[in-house]
Design a protein around this motif. Structure first.
Motif, PDB file in Angstrom:
ATOM      1  N   THR A 189       0.835  -1.204   0.000  1.00  0.00           N
ATOM      2  CA  THR A 189       0.000   0.000   0.000  1.00  0.00           C
ATOM      3  C   THR A 189       0.870   1.254   0.000  1.00  0.00           C
ATOM      4  OG1 THR A 189      -1.772  -1.137   1.184  1.00  0.00           O
ATOM      5  CG2 THR A 189      -1.803   1.259   1.241  1.00  0.00           C
ATOM      6  N   HIS A 197      -5.052   3.159  -4.411  1.00  0.00           N
ATOM      7  CA  HIS A 197      -5.144   3.502  -2.994  1.00  0.00           C
ATOM      8  C   HIS A 197      -5.164   5.016  -2.851  1.00  0.00           C
ATOM      9  CE1 HIS A 197      -4.479  -0.544  -1.297  1.00  0.00           C
ATOM     10  NE2 HIS A 197      -3.681  -0.731  -2.332  1.00  0.00           N
ATOM     11  N   GLU A 201      -4.723   6.264   2.660  1.00  0.00           N
ATOM     12  CA  GLU A 201      -4.376   4.858   2.891  1.00  0.00           C
ATOM     13  C   GLU A 201      -2.870   4.647   2.809  1.00  0.00           C
ATOM     14  OE1 GLU A 201      -8.321   2.538   1.161  1.00  0.00           O
ATOM     15  OE2 GLU A 201      -6.773   3.241  -0.240  1.00  0.00           O
TER      16      GLU A 201
END
Length: 421
Positions: A189, A197, A201
């Motif tokens: 991520t 994303h 995030e």
């Protein structure tokens, strides 16, 4: 004039131009030139490399930059201290990622970069890494035993290529291997380009989840130190005052991320290349003595990233490739493009597993030359060598064009590698 993301932001494969009246007004190609396809490079790179040493491009975020595509110029940008990485930290500079650069060992300039690098350099010397070969071999055999026991099909990426580097770095840092699903998800991520994303995030993964996890491990090392690399860093913090608590956490995260993320993806990519060109795989099966030479060639032709990243800022006016680069201007490099420069490599677009003259820059150059290069080479040698010896009949279980690829990540890699034997 400073061009910010809001004022001037192109999209992949599109051309964008500053507003009329701007000094930079005119046709400037948007970057990236297009979506990546397997391990191939967009043909635009070869085109602009022959036209000029440096090309002006409009990055997806942050405005315009110079793109260096020739081997010699890429090496210069990597080694010349007048091209600063640290000047990009926290700034809306030209880049491909949504997130701005943060301060860590990868983004530091000397002398701070050298200070932190020395703390871990001894763990990654060729001599120290070579001592790890027997354990790496055990891990490779254990992973392959488990695959073979499950039947005659499997995912060579998820079950083998990704797990070997992850297991090695977990043992070096004494990180619980069972936690790898958690920290891999956070690292993935954090290292996204920003399409799949949100920025929130990405920041949560990097500035909350990973630091919290690493802080808990550091607390355990303080209570029960061992002879692992993380314990050594804790001692350097607590007993020798060589780094701050924040640097300790950041350095540990960087080691965990780079210690597996890049090699794991490259190993899977190398297997994809060899298995999708079956004659090349068979060449290594028949001539295992070519293994080390073949690995260097695979490193040369396999892009680590889908696009140019790691922006650098010129700290003074200077000449690069015959072009004046002014102080404050951004310069982008893509080592994979330099690795296919015909000025340096004969038949650079060809995969030649017997290539002997191979001064590739897959591990970088200069002060940011990859600290873990000896470990990466060892892992590639062990992983490929073991497969060639124990499973020479392995083949792709789907057509090469159906192999899935990761998207929205700063590291290029397959999303899976279905095989049969």
């Amino acid at each position: 004039m400073t061009v910010t993301e809001n004022e001037f932001s192109g999209q992949p494969g599109e051309a964008a131009a500053p507003p009329p009246g701007c000094p930079m007004h005119g046709l400037v190609p948007g970057y990236p030139f297009g979506e990546p396809v397997t391990t191939e490079l967009h043909p635009k790179y070869a085109e602009i490399r022959e036209q000029a040493a440096l090309t002006r491009v409009n990055m997806q975020y942050g405005g315009e930059a110079w793109l260096a595509t020739r081997h010699a110029d890429v090496k210069t940008v990597l080694a010349d201290r007048r091209f600063s990485r640290e000047a990009t930290v926290g700034k809306d500079v030209p880049r491909v990622r949504k997130a701005v650069e943060e301060l860590n060992i990868v983004s530091m300039d000397d002398p701070e970069h050298g200070r932190l690098r020395k703390l871990v350099a001894k763990a990654f010397t060729v001599r120290r890494v070579e001592q790890m070969r027997p354990r790496a071999q055990e891990i490779a055999d254990e992973l392959l035993d488990k695959m073979l026991a499950s039947g005659n099909t499997g995912d060579l990426a998820a079950q083998y290529a990704w797990m070997l580097p992850i297991t090695v770095i977990c043992e070096m840092l004494d990180v619980p291997l069972e936690d790898h699903y958690k920290f891999r998800a956070w690292i993935d991520t954090w290292l996204t380009l920003g399409d799949e994303h949100t920025l929130e995030e990405m920041n949560e993964a990097r500035f909350e989840k990973l630091p919290e996890y690493m802080s808990s491990l550091i607390a355990k090392r303080r209570a029960q130190p061992g002879d692992d690399l993380l314990s050594a860093l804790v001692a350097a913090r607590d007993e020798q005052d060589k780094l701050s608590e924040e640097e300790l956490i950041t350095m540990s995260i960087a080691l965990l991320a780079t210690g597996h993320h890049t090699t794991a993806n490259q190993l899977a990519n190398h297997l994809y290349i060899l298995l999708s060109r079956r004659e090349e795989w068979q060449k290594l099966v028949d001539r295992p003595e070519l293994l080390n030479t073949a690995i260097e060639e695979l490193l040369r032709v396999t892009p680590l990233s889908p696009y140019s990243e790691n922006t650098r800022i010129a700290t003074e006016d200077l000449e690069l490739g015959g072009q004046l680069v002014k102080a404050g201007e951004a310069v982008m490099i893509f080592p994979a493009v330099g690795n296919r420069d015909p000025r340096v490599f004969d038949n650079p677009e060809d995969l030649d597993l017997t290539r002997e003259h191979n001064p590739h820059i897959a591990f970088g150059h200069g002060i940011h030359h990859c600290l873990g290069a000896p470990l990466a080479r060892l892992e590639l040698q062990v992983a490929l060598g073991t497969l060639l010896r124990r499973l020479p009949e392995v083949e792709l279980a789907v057509p090469a064009e159906d192999v899935p690829w990761k998207t929205d990540n700063v590291v290029r890699g397959v999303a899976g590698l279905p095989v049969r034997w």
